[in-house]
Design an enzyme around this catalytic site. Structure first.
Site, PDB file in Angstrom:
ATOM      1  N   ASP A 181      40.024  41.438  45.631  1.00  0.00           N
ATOM      2  CA  ASP A 181      41.228  40.645  45.500  1.00  0.00           C
ATOM      3  C   ASP A 181      40.858  39.298  44.859  1.00  0.00           C
ATOM      4  O   ASP A 181      40.110  39.264  43.893  1.00  0.00           O
ATOM      5  CB  ASP A 181      41.900  40.486  46.879  1.00  0.00           C
ATOM      6  CG  ASP A 181      43.314  39.936  46.809  1.00  0.00           C
ATOM      7  OD1 ASP A 181      44.243  40.713  46.549  1.00  0.00           O
ATOM      8  OD2 ASP A 181      43.480  38.718  46.996  1.00  0.00           O
ATOM      9  N   TYR A 308      47.950  31.515  44.142  1.00  0.00           N
ATOM     10  CA  TYR A 308      48.716  32.263  43.143  1.00  0.00           C
ATOM     11  C   TYR A 308      49.339  31.310  42.123  1.00  0.00           C
ATOM     12  O   TYR A 308      49.349  31.587  40.923  1.00  0.00           O
ATOM     13  CB  TYR A 308      49.814  33.095  43.821  1.00  0.00           C
ATOM     14  CG  TYR A 308      49.297  34.310  44.539  1.00  0.00           C
ATOM     15  CD1 TYR A 308      49.438  35.576  43.992  1.00  0.00           C
ATOM     16  CD2 TYR A 308      48.671  34.198  45.770  1.00  0.00           C
ATOM     17  CE1 TYR A 308      48.977  36.706  44.653  1.00  0.00           C
ATOM     18  CE2 TYR A 308      48.194  35.318  46.441  1.00  0.00           C
ATOM     19  CZ  TYR A 308      48.348  36.565  45.875  1.00  0.00           C
ATOM     20  OH  TYR A 308      47.867  37.671  46.528  1.00  0.00           O
ATOM     21  N   HIS A 359      42.616  48.556  49.748  1.00  0.00           N
ATOM     22  CA  HIS A 359      42.402  47.202  49.249  1.00  0.00           C
ATOM     23  C   HIS A 359      41.468  46.388  50.139  1.00  0.00           C
ATOM     24  O   HIS A 359      40.688  45.582  49.640  1.00  0.00           O
ATOM     25  CB  HIS A 359      43.765  46.514  49.145  1.00  0.00           C
ATOM     26  CG  HIS A 359      43.717  45.147  48.572  1.00  0.00           C
ATOM     27  ND1 HIS A 359      43.336  44.890  47.282  1.00  0.00           N
ATOM     28  CD2 HIS A 359      44.022  43.939  49.121  1.00  0.00           C
ATOM     29  CE1 HIS A 359      43.407  43.588  47.043  1.00  0.00           C
ATOM     30  NE2 HIS A 359      43.819  42.996  48.147  1.00  0.00           N
TER      31      HIS A 359
END
Length: 381
Positions: A181, A308, A359
């Protein structure tokens, strides 16, 4: 470990009043109406989130997790003007390779708890001393017990440079780095900043663009990857659109409502794990709540989402020349084919496509994760 003046020991001690406040807030939750479907397509189902919230308030024990975390030494140091928390688990084996482990969102240092023992002391877990690591596991800026940046600029590249500085401060002249990630992006940035000091990088979510030169001759795997990517863009990117554009607005709800924070992360545990439609097929309730409670207690809903805002829309996809290993888990959000990866990672020495896992590789499949890390770093030690 002898501490330098720039590194201080850190103890995790959550006041009981904060845990009582959490339970009280959960009891006062104002719930939304029920979804109009019988699955997760509109988001986390009301009945399941209500049951998890009840369990969180009545049965979950944060002190057990606090004790597990505290079994390892924790520290804080200032890097580029920001206070950063890190866990530092040194191996009893003198020839251990230093290894920097970096989590992503919505992860934390908690997701590595089941792999720290096998990585640092393989002989105590049926392994070989030649595979030992000294593990350094920091909390990303704005996550966990690290400080929250008060000004913009803490993007992936800046974090990677800070991580390289951390390893130098700890006296590690040569080390490996691993991540998935955001941790994968930071690991690449650490390699770029650390240069020859970085022996190699291992990624469980390598990021690279599909190669258009292959589109006329796609393999079945590549066809499936592109189909999954298209589906993800249509149905799975709502969270990233919000976090990359309005993290502050999102933060008001999640910082005030533990049930909101619970649902926001649990949905990702369902969607991104190899769970066959239910997150508890991949992770236990306690595992999910360990991670979610850390987000709640540290008040990091908005600050974690800001990564982000900083880096999601303008990712660096330039060439990476560090020795690289990639482990591709089948339920990963974004997957690559080897030939696509080789276009970016010019020294790709290890590639393996596994048959289970998603993930949160270290969290979901700790034994597989450890073996993948060992296999790659045997090539570059």
């Amino acid at each position: 470990m002898s501490l330098s003046k720039d590194v201080t020991a850190f103890q995790i001690e959550v006041p009981e009043a904060e845990l009582a406040d959490l339970r009280e807030r959960l009891a006062r939750t104002r719930w939304p109406d029920e979804e109009t479907v019988d699955d997760w397509t509109q988001g986390a189902p009301l009945a399941y989130i209500r049951e998890l919230a009840r369990y969180w308030a009545e049965d979950y024990d944060w002190r057990k997790t606090e004790a597990r975390l505290s079994a390892y030494p924790h520290f804080r140091t200032e890097l580029d003007g920001l206070g950063v928390h890190f866990l530092h688990a040194r191996s009893p084996h003198p020839d251990a390779l230093p290894l920097l482990l970096t989590h992503g969102w919505p992860g934390s240092v908690v997701e590595f708890l089941d792999v720290l023992g096998p990585l640092t002391d393989p002989t105590a877990h049926g392994g070989d001393a030649a595979d030992a690591f000294h593990v350094v596991c920091p909390s990303l800026p704005g996550y966990g017990f690290s400080d929250k940046p008060s000004a913009p600029g803490w993007n992936v590249e800046r974090i990677g440079a800070a991580w390289a500085g951390l390893m130098e401060r700890l006296g590690y002249a040569r080390y490996g780095a691993q991540g998935g990630d955001w941790g994968a992006m930071v690991t690449v940035a650490t390699a770029q900043a650390g240069g020859d000091r970085v022996a190699g990088i291992h990624l469980n979510m390598p990021v690279a663009a599909p190669d258009p030169d292959t589109f006329a001759d796609l393999t079945p795997v590549e066809q499936r990857v592109l189909q999954d990517l298209s589906h993800h863009r249509e149905w799975g990117t709502g969270y990233s659109k919000i976090q990359s554009t309005r993290p502050q607005t999102l933060g008001y709800g999640l910082a005030d409502s533990p049930s909101g924070q619970l649902a926001w992360i649990v949905e990702k545990f369902c969607e991104w794990t190899d769970c066959d439609g239910h997150p508890e097929n991949a992770l236990t309730r306690d595992q999910m709540l360990d991670n979610i409670t850390l987000y709640w207690l540290t008040g990091t809903a908005a600050s974690s989402a800001r990564l982000y805002w900083e880096s999601f829309r303008t990712p660096d996809l330039g060439a990476v020349h560090a020795p690289t290993g990639c482990s591709i888990f089948p339920r990963e959000i974004v997957r690559l084919s080897r030939r696509w990866a080789e276009k970016r990672f010019t020294d790709l020495r290890y590639w393996n496509e596994l048959d289970r896992g998603g993930h949160f590789a270290a969290f979901e499949q700790p034994s597989l994760f450890v073996e993948e890390v060992r296999r790659f770093f045997r090539l570059v030690r």
